[in-house]
Enzyme design. Sequence first.
Site, short mmCIF file in Angstrom:
data_model
loop_
_atom_site.label_atom_id
_atom_site.label_comp_id
_atom_site.label_asym_id
_atom_site.label_seq_id
_atom_site.Cartn_x
_atom_site.Cartn_y
_atom_site.Cartn_z
N TYR A 156 -5.13 -6.46 6.31
CA TYR A 156 -4.32 -5.27 6.55
C TYR A 156 -2.84 -5.63 6.62
O TYR A 156 -2.00 -5.02 5.94
CB TYR A 156 -4.77 -4.59 7.84
CG TYR A 156 -4.01 -3.33 8.16
CD1 TYR A 156 -4.32 -2.14 7.52
CD2 TYR A 156 -2.99 -3.32 9.12
CE1 TYR A 156 -3.63 -0.97 7.81
CE2 TYR A 156 -2.31 -2.17 9.42
CZ TYR A 156 -2.63 -0.99 8.76
OH TYR A 156 -1.94 0.16 9.05
N LYS A 160 0.03 -4.60 3.88
CA LYS A 160 1.17 -3.78 4.31
C LYS A 160 2.49 -4.51 4.04
O LYS A 160 3.50 -3.88 3.72
CB LYS A 160 1.03 -3.42 5.78
CG LYS A 160 -0.10 -2.43 6.07
CD LYS A 160 0.08 -1.12 5.31
CE LYS A 160 -0.93 -0.07 5.71
NZ LYS A 160 -0.73 1.22 5.00
#
Length: 251
Positions: A156, A160
Amino acid sequence: MSAKRSAIVTGGSAGIGLAVARMLAGEGWALTLVGRAPERLAAAAAQLGDAVEVRTVSANLADPEAAAGLGADHVAHFGGVDLLVNNAGVGLIGPIATKTPKQLDLELNLNFKSAYLLLQACVPALIESAAERGASYVVNVSSLAARENPPNGSTYASMKAALVSLSNVAHAELSRHGVHVTALLPGLVDTPGTAWAGEGLRDTMMTADDVAEAVRFLLRTSARCYVPEIMLTTAGPGVWHSPVDWDAVAT
């Protein structure tokens, strides 16, 4: 191109996506809301009223073909696109050692690849919009995790961070054509996606409307003003921080 400005908002059925859509509808934008569940999309569209046209598209953006086709679908219906909000994403918490290939592919595809492919598909229409209206916009919803790099958030946080890099490269390529590309990096936001947090923690989170107001700010700056990044954080001992014990969340 249509006289009315139009936007694509992925992850538009709840949370940040719905808050952004609600703000845009209030400003008179026509919308394509994208999400997986048709019933949730219909409920979201009903919240926006009938003052503007709101289309809903149920799509699994982890499927590269679905992501690539959305841009053409929106342009064919509205005659162009003035704003792309890449907000779809998923966070699977757990250590690097136990991440499965299936989990890795899901996060790669949904958090980064879908945004890349949708941006790629929209580039010609965004350039055309900027030429006709003076500016067009891309907002990539990243996360403060891109800076914080918490344990058990490997994919994640990495994706990002990649979204921020993509935004910077897109600025280098597209700003000369009047396309404004911004990465948003919010910290913890009180959304259905953070329903796992206890009430004490949720009371410290920012709201989805806070993030929507950041998008409104971008749309109200002059065509000369490019904003590559907006970070939104909460109270704490530093700018890049989180009150979450990520080791505890992963267990």
